[in-house]
Scaffold this active site. Sequence first.
Site, PDB file in Angstrom:
ATOM      1  N   HIS A   1       0.833  -1.214   0.000  1.00 51.64           N
ATOM      2  CA  HIS A   1       0.000   0.000   0.000  1.00 51.64           C
ATOM      3  C   HIS A   1       0.861   1.256   0.000  1.00 51.64           C
ATOM      4  O   HIS A   1       0.528   2.238   0.665  1.00 51.64           O
ATOM      5  CB  HIS A   1      -0.957  -0.006   1.196  1.00 51.64           C
ATOM      6  CG  HIS A   1      -2.065  -0.997   1.040  1.00 51.64           C
ATOM      7  ND1 HIS A   1      -2.869  -1.407   2.067  1.00 51.64           N
ATOM      8  CD2 HIS A   1      -2.513  -1.669  -0.058  1.00 51.64           C
ATOM      9  CE1 HIS A   1      -3.747  -2.290   1.617  1.00 51.64           C
ATOM     10  NE2 HIS A   1      -3.548  -2.472   0.335  1.00 51.64           N
TER      11      HIS A   1
ATOM     12  N   ASP B   1      -0.350   1.281  -9.518  1.00 51.11           N
ATOM     13  CA  ASP B   1      -1.708   0.783  -9.266  1.00 51.11           C
ATOM     14  C   ASP B   1      -2.600   2.012  -9.221  1.00 51.11           C
ATOM     15  O   ASP B   1      -2.585   2.762  -8.245  1.00 51.11           O
ATOM     16  CB  ASP B   1      -1.729   0.016  -7.939  1.00 51.11           C
ATOM     17  CG  ASP B   1      -3.083  -0.615  -7.650  1.00 51.11           C
ATOM     18  OD1 ASP B   1      -4.089  -0.223  -8.276  1.00 51.11           O
ATOM     19  OD2 ASP B   1      -3.131  -1.513  -6.771  1.00 51.11           O
TER      20      ASP B   1
ATOM     21  N   HIS C   1     -10.997  -8.777  -6.016  1.00 48.05           N
ATOM     22  CA  HIS C   1     -12.152  -8.329  -5.228  1.00 48.05           C
ATOM     23  C   HIS C   1     -13.227  -7.903  -6.221  1.00 48.05           C
ATOM     24  O   HIS C   1     -12.939  -7.618  -7.382  1.00 48.05           O
ATOM     25  CB  HIS C   1     -11.753  -7.156  -4.315  1.00 48.05           C
ATOM     26  CG  HIS C   1     -10.951  -6.085  -5.006  1.00 48.05           C
ATOM     27  ND1 HIS C   1     -11.527  -5.066  -5.735  1.00 48.05           N
ATOM     28  CD2 HIS C   1      -9.613  -5.898  -5.122  1.00 48.05           C
ATOM     29  CE1 HIS C   1     -10.579  -4.289  -6.236  1.00 48.05           C
ATOM     30  NE2 HIS C   1      -9.404  -4.773  -5.897  1.00 48.05           N
TER      31      HIS C   1
ATOM     32  N   GLU D   1      -5.559  -9.744  -9.853  1.00 48.44           N
ATOM     33  CA  GLU D   1      -4.346  -8.994  -9.555  1.00 48.44           C
ATOM     34  C   GLU D   1      -3.280  -9.782  -8.794  1.00 48.44           C
ATOM     35  O   GLU D   1      -2.902  -9.428  -7.685  1.00 48.44           O
ATOM     36  CB  GLU D   1      -4.700  -7.733  -8.769  1.00 48.44           C
ATOM     37  CG  GLU D   1      -5.633  -7.938  -7.587  1.00 48.44           C
ATOM     38  CD  GLU D   1      -5.887  -6.630  -6.832  1.00 48.44           C
ATOM     39  OE1 GLU D   1      -4.897  -5.990  -6.446  1.00 48.44           O
ATOM     40  OE2 GLU D   1      -7.061  -6.260  -6.641  1.00 48.44           O
TER      41      GLU D   1
ATOM     42  N   ARG E   1       3.106  -6.640  -9.898  1.00 46.58           N
ATOM     43  CA  ARG E   1       1.675  -6.977  -9.845  1.00 46.58           C
ATOM     44  C   ARG E   1       1.090  -6.602 -11.195  1.00 46.58           C
ATOM     45  O   ARG E   1       1.490  -5.601 -11.796  1.00 46.58           O
ATOM     46  CB  ARG E   1       0.958  -6.229  -8.721  1.00 46.58           C
ATOM     47  CG  ARG E   1      -0.541  -6.512  -8.663  1.00 46.58           C
ATOM     48  CD  ARG E   1      -1.224  -6.126  -7.337  1.00 46.58           C
ATOM     49  NE  ARG E   1      -1.237  -4.698  -7.082  1.00 46.58           N
ATOM     50  CZ  ARG E   1      -0.480  -4.082  -6.208  1.00 46.58           C
ATOM     51  NH1 ARG E   1       0.384  -4.780  -5.485  1.00 46.58           N
ATOM     52  NH2 ARG E   1      -0.553  -2.783  -6.034  1.00 46.58           N
TER      53      ARG E   1
ATOM     54  N   GLU F   1      -2.785  -6.162 -12.790  1.00 54.53           N
ATOM     55  CA  GLU F   1      -4.189  -6.133 -12.368  1.00 54.53           C
ATOM     56  C   GLU F   1      -5.084  -5.636 -13.495  1.00 54.53           C
ATOM     57  O   GLU F   1      -4.818  -4.589 -14.093  1.00 54.53           O
ATOM     58  CB  GLU F   1      -4.347  -5.202 -11.155  1.00 54.53           C
ATOM     59  CG  GLU F   1      -5.793  -5.012 -10.721  1.00 54.53           C
ATOM     60  CD  GLU F   1      -5.939  -4.220  -9.425  1.00 54.53           C
ATOM     61  OE1 GLU F   1      -5.090  -3.347  -9.147  1.00 54.53           O
ATOM     62  OE2 GLU F   1      -6.912  -4.473  -8.702  1.00 54.53           O
TER      63      GLU F   1
HETATM   64  N1  GLY Z   1      -6.081  -0.455  -5.719  1.00 52.43           N
HETATM   65  C1  GLY Z   1      -6.585  -1.217  -4.683  1.00 52.43           C
HETATM   66  C2  GLY Z   1      -6.547  -2.633  -4.997  1.00 52.43           C
HETATM   67  O1  GLY Z   1      -5.869  -3.033  -5.921  1.00 52.43           O
HETATM   68  O2  GLY Z   1      -7.225  -3.419  -4.395  1.00 52.43           O
HETATM   69 MN    MN Z   2      -5.357  -1.869  -7.619  1.00 53.36          MN
HETATM   70 MN    MN Z   3      -7.590  -4.119  -6.805  1.00 47.51          MN
END
Ligand code: GLY
Ligand code: MN
Ligand code: MN
Length: 436
Positions: free
Chosen positions: A241, A258, A352, A382, A404, A406
Amino acid sequence: MTLRKDEFARRRRQLMRMIGKGGIAILPASTEKQRNNDVHYNYRPDSDFHYLTGFDEPESVAVLVPGRAQAEYILFVRDRDPLRETWDGRRAGTDGATSDYGADDAFPIGDIDDILPGLMEQCSRVYHTMGIHPEFDQHVIGWVNTLRGQAKQGMHTPQEFVALDHLLHDMRLYKSRTELKVMRRAAQISVGAHIRAMKATRPGMHEYEVMAELLHEFHRHDADIAYHPIVGGGANACTLHYHQNNAELCDGDLLLIDAGCEYRYYASDITRTFPVNGRFSPEQQAVYEVVLEAQEAAIASIRPGNHWNDPHDAAVRAITQGLVRIGLLKGRVPALIKSEAYRKFYMHRTGHWIGMDVHDVGDYKVGEEWRVLEPGMCMTVEPGIYIPAGTRGVPKRWWNIGVRIEDDVAVTADGNEILTAGLPRTPAEIEQLMCS
Ligand code: GLY
Ligand code: MN
Ligand code: MN
């Protein structure tokens, strides 16, 4: 591209059908939040409230009373106020609430204590989301107590409190065709922003300069951030984060971005990782390819009838196999999966739900079972691998590689649709874009 009034009306009808006669749903708009002295954060209404109303003023309350003859949909809103409107801008007022937002009836918010107990009195069940707006919960309890206090005069008190979020969040989980159109647009704007960031990145720049490219692209398309972007170079890519976004970008490092925009109240959420200088080193590319394989395996498992956890299981399998292949894990793949050895490098989940909230509402399990995927559900995919400096048992040449990837994916009738398609994803595509 904006949702039309009839989309909100359709949602209210659907919710009222589920609530049925004898129920009353009460939803407050979120309050304005102060940032510091005399300064507020930009107001963004609560997603549940906006989902049902399309109304975007604070200090409002929506009430639904299915089957009530005089008015089923009632809005309490701020009164018109020429002086305040000179400072803060136009208010819809009660007239606007009915003529522009479809309320059957509307009252000034200041009158709610006089009116709401009377509406509740005719109902046996109160649908409300407790715990999200604690101050408002106190009001709801206060209105019930007002009725209890008048029981001797023959007033009825609702007997049941029902969690509104259970119904509403299940509705929000299934995106309509119109919602999918808006989500495609949000995704497309974010794709453009990531392309712009990749093209702009050079060694010696700072992370915030790259963030500025993203923000410029969001805002020039009338979008805003869906969450604070992560723009992390080198070691910062390994902080899940990371948010400071203030370090210099170094030749030879990877940059993990991100970032996703919110467009017309719908979020997108994209991560790309690419070399600051435009060329992957052999170690960076090896790790990247494992994450890419994991993402592809996860996306391939998204189709109606499969379960919420199938993409995660597919990603874990691919990451474990890949880590063994490149020598960062040793042992047999099934045993390494069972012992969760991969968690040393991959410590978060594969995605999610996404929608009006970037981490959208909707249950992931039904009872003890993972949710079965159905058309209209949207999720992120992701996977990542993170190797901070000093990771034990890992040679130095792998340190500070954090990757990562995503994308946002919608479940369709026959499989899935990648909403964020069109953004370079393979090392070759990325290198080609950055070095062109
Ligand atoms: N940007 C927040 C996540 O990837 O969950
Ligand atoms: Mn994200
Ligand atoms: Mn995300």
